[in-house]
Design a protein around this motif. Structure first.
Motif, PDB file in Angstrom:
ATOM      1  N   LEU A 162       0.835  -1.205   0.000  1.00 50.22           N
ATOM      2  CA  LEU A 162       0.000   0.000   0.000  1.00 50.22           C
ATOM      3  C   LEU A 162       0.871   1.257   0.000  1.00 50.22           C
ATOM      4  CD1 LEU A 162      -2.683   1.485   0.170  1.00 50.22           C
ATOM      5  CD2 LEU A 162      -2.670   1.112   2.653  1.00 50.22           C
TER       6      LEU A 162
ATOM      7  N   THR B 222       6.962   1.500   6.129  1.00 45.32           N
ATOM      8  CA  THR B 222       6.762   0.165   6.694  1.00 45.32           C
ATOM      9  C   THR B 222       7.520   0.022   8.016  1.00 45.32           C
ATOM     10  OG1 THR B 222       6.597  -0.668   4.437  1.00 45.32           O
ATOM     11  CG2 THR B 222       6.853  -2.304   6.177  1.00 45.32           C
TER      12      THR B 222
ATOM     13  N   MET C 152      -2.763  -0.918   8.183  1.00 45.37           N
ATOM     14  CA  MET C 152      -2.919  -0.307   6.857  1.00 45.37           C
ATOM     15  C   MET C 152      -3.358   1.151   6.991  1.00 45.37           C
ATOM     16  SD  MET C 152      -2.234  -2.565   4.407  1.00 45.37           S
ATOM     17  CE  MET C 152      -3.282  -2.747   2.952  1.00 45.37           C
ATOM     18  N   THR C 153      -4.214   1.428   7.990  1.00 46.43           N
ATOM     19  CA  THR C 153      -4.658   2.804   8.211  1.00 46.43           C
ATOM     20  C   THR C 153      -3.467   3.681   8.577  1.00 46.43           C
ATOM     21  OG1 THR C 153      -6.862   2.096   8.905  1.00 46.43           O
ATOM     22  CG2 THR C 153      -6.136   4.268   9.651  1.00 46.43           C
TER      23      THR C 153
ATOM     24  N   HIS D  59      -1.265   4.104   5.468  1.00 47.22           N
ATOM     25  CA  HIS D  59      -1.845   5.016   4.486  1.00 47.22           C
ATOM     26  C   HIS D  59      -1.729   6.465   4.948  1.00 47.22           C
ATOM     27  CE1 HIS D  59      -4.989   6.994   1.992  1.00 47.22           C
ATOM     28  NE2 HIS D  59      -4.469   6.199   1.083  1.00 47.22           N
ATOM     29  N   GLY D  60      -2.022   6.700   6.226  1.00 44.68           N
ATOM     30  CA  GLY D  60      -1.934   8.059   6.764  1.00 44.68           C
ATOM     31  C   GLY D  60      -0.528   8.619   6.616  1.00 44.68           C
ATOM     32  N   ARG D  61       0.458   7.795   6.942  1.00 39.69           N
ATOM     33  CA  ARG D  61       1.842   8.270   6.850  1.00 39.69           C
ATOM     34  C   ARG D  61       2.270   8.477   5.404  1.00 39.69           C
ATOM     35  NH1 ARG D  61       4.969   6.930  12.008  1.00 39.69           N
ATOM     36  NH2 ARG D  61       3.209   6.934  13.426  1.00 39.69           N
TER      37      ARG D  61
ATOM     38  N   VAL E  86       0.338   9.224   2.874  1.00 39.28           N
ATOM     39  CA  VAL E  86      -0.336  10.409   2.349  1.00 39.28           C
ATOM     40  C   VAL E  86       0.322  11.683   2.887  1.00 39.28           C
ATOM     41  CG1 VAL E  86      -2.481  11.726   2.558  1.00 39.28           C
ATOM     42  CG2 VAL E  86      -2.550   9.351   1.808  1.00 39.28           C
ATOM     43  N   ASP E  87       0.673  11.676   4.167  1.00 38.39           N
ATOM     44  CA  ASP E  87       1.383  12.837   4.730  1.00 38.39           C
ATOM     45  C   ASP E  87       2.671  13.090   3.961  1.00 38.39           C
ATOM     46  OD1 ASP E  87      -0.541  13.254   6.590  1.00 38.39           O
ATOM     47  OD2 ASP E  87       0.545  12.355   8.273  1.00 38.39           O
TER      48      ASP E  87
ATOM     49  N   ARG F 181       2.016  14.537   0.528  1.00 40.73           N
ATOM     50  CA  ARG F 181       1.612  15.939   0.553  1.00 40.73           C
ATOM     51  C   ARG F 181       2.762  16.859   0.904  1.00 40.73           C
ATOM     52  NH1 ARG F 181      -4.170  14.795   3.421  1.00 40.73           N
ATOM     53  NH2 ARG F 181      -5.018  13.655   1.646  1.00 40.73           N
TER      54      ARG F 181
ATOM     55  N   ASP G  56      -8.328   9.190   4.133  1.00 41.74           N
ATOM     56  CA  ASP G  56      -7.365  10.253   4.464  1.00 41.74           C
ATOM     57  C   ASP G  56      -7.457  11.399   3.464  1.00 41.74           C
ATOM     58  OD1 ASP G  56      -6.179   9.000   6.765  1.00 41.74           O
ATOM     59  OD2 ASP G  56      -5.153   7.637   5.422  1.00 41.74           O
TER      60      ASP G  56
ATOM     61  N   ARG H  58     -10.162  18.275   9.346  1.00 40.33           N
ATOM     62  CA  ARG H  58      -9.740  16.954   9.804  1.00 40.33           C
ATOM     63  C   ARG H  58      -9.655  16.913  11.332  1.00 40.33           C
ATOM     64  NH1 ARG H  58      -4.550  13.558   7.640  1.00 40.33           N
ATOM     65  NH2 ARG H  58      -4.658  11.900   9.170  1.00 40.33           N
TER      66      ARG H  58
ATOM     67  N   ARG I 161     -12.865   1.979   7.326  1.00 40.83           N
ATOM     68  CA  ARG I 161     -11.425   1.717   7.265  1.00 40.83           C
ATOM     69  C   ARG I 161     -11.162   0.285   6.805  1.00 40.83           C
ATOM     70  NH1 ARG I 161      -8.295   6.437   7.583  1.00 40.83           N
ATOM     71  NH2 ARG I 161      -8.533   7.504   9.574  1.00 40.83           N
TER      72      ARG I 161
ATOM     73  N   THR J 104      -9.056  -0.720   3.653  1.00 39.08           N
ATOM     74  CA  THR J 104      -7.971  -1.694   3.777  1.00 39.08           C
ATOM     75  C   THR J 104      -8.041  -2.730   2.660  1.00 39.08           C
ATOM     76  OG1 THR J 104      -7.760  -1.394   6.151  1.00 39.08           O
ATOM     77  CG2 THR J 104      -7.008  -3.492   5.264  1.00 39.08           C
TER      78      THR J 104
ATOM     79  N   GLY K  24      -6.768  -1.303  -0.459  1.00 32.75           N
ATOM     80  CA  GLY K  24      -5.311  -1.153  -0.525  1.00 32.75           C
ATOM     81  C   GLY K  24      -4.549  -2.460  -0.488  1.00 32.75           C
TER      82      GLY K  24
ATOM     83  N   THR L 251      -2.692  -5.632  -1.638  1.00 33.13           N
ATOM     84  CA  THR L 251      -1.996  -6.190  -2.789  1.00 33.13           C
ATOM     85  C   THR L 251      -1.384  -7.511  -2.341  1.00 33.13           C
ATOM     86  OG1 THR L 251       0.088  -5.193  -2.130  1.00 33.13           O
ATOM     87  CG2 THR L 251      -1.305  -3.913  -3.614  1.00 33.13           C
TER      88      THR L 251
ATOM     89  N   LEU M  73      14.127  -6.094   4.692  1.00 33.47           N
ATOM     90  CA  LEU M  73      13.431  -5.024   5.413  1.00 33.47           C
ATOM     91  C   LEU M  73      13.174  -5.429   6.860  1.00 33.47           C
ATOM     92  CD1 LEU M  73      12.104  -2.278   5.555  1.00 33.47           C
ATOM     93  CD2 LEU M  73      10.058  -3.225   4.479  1.00 33.47           C
TER      94      LEU M  73
ATOM     95  N   ILE N  33      14.185  -3.571  10.403  1.00 33.58           N
ATOM     96  CA  ILE N  33      13.250  -3.230  11.491  1.00 33.58           C
ATOM     97  C   ILE N  33      13.749  -3.845  12.798  1.00 33.58           C
ATOM     98  CG2 ILE N  33      10.916  -3.604  12.397  1.00 33.58           C
ATOM     99  CD1 ILE N  33       9.943  -3.537   9.440  1.00 33.58           C
TER     100      ILE N  33
END
Lengths: 191, 249
Positions: free
Chosen positions: A38, A53, A79-80, A83-85, A87-88, A91, B16, B23, B44, B48, B51, B53, B61, B65
């Motif tokens: 995503l 990630t 995922m939320t 997605h938020g990060r 999109v931030d 932008r 978002d 917001r 949400r 999900t 989104g 895949t 990766l 982490i």
């Protein structure tokens, strides 16, 4: 340690809260690919998607109590956040830098969790079919917002439509998506 | 923002597709409205699916982490805060300097929160706070505040733009914590809330080590910005460490 592979997502988070790295690794095995997928779709950059990630899984490690299993699936929670990060980041990046940063997001290593990946493939196929079943105008509005990181006000400008129209297209499109997905046997709890 | 307006915007929020004040207002409403929260959680899940895949994460990766799980950032030196000189009303430029200073300090600050959470928190602190519901009395007060004309929603963010705390402030000086994403601190530490008044940090109060319910009243001054620091239990007279989050009022 008992078999983490058999544990539910919510049980795994309880183990994460007790500093079990193995539990976090299992969460990553199940959801890491989707989170990365995503993020890279929104950011169009492999390097930045990796950063997002990492942030998502470190956040779960540092504040596992933020996940509330009564409110939804762990997949949706992760995922939320991703997605938020993403999109931030979109932008805050200039268009030029994004194009520079964009690179191919192909040929990844195989997913560790084969069953999960197979299920994700089924879901994404069903989602593609559900999206295709939406009226074009609703689908376009949702895609511009979700995958390209535009606010609905920007979507209205791009499509040269009133903001109220876009708002209701997104709303009816999401409702239709939910119905389509349920009809196809894809529901939140199964994600 | 009333319930009908909020409900109308839940679908864009689930993608978002909102930013700025709208917001903040909407998230503040959702935090106190069980019906909107359920609906948003539901949307949400749809987002999900949208989104999802079948991509695999890139090789290596996870190792990157895992290498950061025990990371302890270097001890943090509080960068100098630039405030207006005592006795002079702050000029617009001074306020800009304050905001810049806040932005600069919060850069180190996100790291500070992570360090404290990883390095100091006891296991029990992590397990013990598995719920994040607002106390019900507070929930009612927040809902009332959000429906009061002239209220302001103030979002405090880290340098990376992550919303760490949202307050609603009333014209009469009362303020409430609506929602927060502050990691619980170890015993012996507390979050402390500051208002920037006339260019200087003024303590509003301590928030505890795992803030859930915070109420304050400002007698006669409206701050230009709010900031949160981590302090020894009991709080400090002047901000002793860096701001973990800040936001203009």
């Amino acid at each position: 340690m008992e078999d983490l592979a058999e544990a539910s997502d919510a049980q795994l988070v309880t183990h994460v809260a007790r500093y079990s790295q193995a539990a976090l690794a299992e969460v990553y095995r199940r959801h890491g690919g989707a989170v990365f997928g995503l993020a890279s779709r929104v950011l169009n950059s492999r390097a930045e998607a990796e950063d997002v990630t990492q942030e998502v899984f470190l956040r779960l490690w540092n504040a596992p109590e933020r996940f509330d299993p009564t409110r939804g699936s762990l997949r949706a929670y992760l995922m939320t956040m991703a997605h938020g990060r993403a999109v931030d980041a979109v932008r805050s990046l200039s268009a030029a830098r994004r194009r520079e940063a964009a690179d191919a997001t192909r040929s990844f290593a195989p997913a560790p969790d084969v069953a999960q990946r197979a299920w994700d493939a089924v879901v994404s196929e069903q989602v593609a079919a559900a999206l295709a079943a939406l009226p074009e105008a609703e689908r376009r509005a949702i895609e511009l917002a979700y995958f390209e990181g535009h606010t609905y006000v920007e979507v209205a400008r791009i499509l040269d439509e009133p903001e109220g129209t876009i708002k209701s297209r997104i709303r009816s499109g999401m409702r239709r998506m939910r119905g389509e997905l349920e009809r196809r046997g894809v529901q939140g709890a199964e994600l | 923002m009333n319930h009908a307006d909020a409900h109308d915007l839940l679908a864009p929020l689930s993608l978002d597709a909102l930013d700025g004040e709208v917001r903040g207002e909407l998230e503040a409403h959702v935090a106190v409205c069980a019906q909107c929260q359920r609906e948003l959680d539901d949307l949400r899940e749809v987002a999900t699916a949208l989104g999802t895949t079948s991509l695999a994460a890139p090789e290596g990766l996870w190792e990157r982490i895992a290498a950061r799980l025990d990371e302890r950032p270097a001890p943090i030196e509080p960068p100098p805060l630039v405030f207006a000189r005592e006795g002079h009303p702050p000029s617009a430029r001074a306020l800009v300097r304050v905001r810049r200073a806040l932005a600069a300090v919060s850069l180190v600050a996100a790291a500070a929160v992570v360090a404290l959470a990883v390095g100091l928190a006891h296991e029990s602190a992590r397990v013990g706070s598995l719920t994040s519901a607002l106390a019900s009395a507070q929930r009612g007060a927040v809902a009332t505040a959000l429906a009061t004309p002239g209220h302001r929603v103030v979002t405090l963010t880290s340098s990376s733009g992550e919303g760490l705390a949202t307050f609603v402030m009333l014209p009469d000086g009362r303020g409430y914590l609506v929602r927060d994403a502050l990691a619980p601190l170890a015993a012996g530490r507390t979050y402390q809330l500051w208002g920037i008044v006339a260019g200087r940090p003024v303590s509003i109060g301590v928030m505890g080590r795992a803030p859930r319910s915070v109420t304050f009243t400002l007698a006669d001054a409206t701050p230009s910005a709010l900031g949160i620091t981590v302090e020894p239990r009991g709080g400090s007279l002047t901000p002793a460490t860096t701001m973990v989050a800040s936001g203009a009022v």
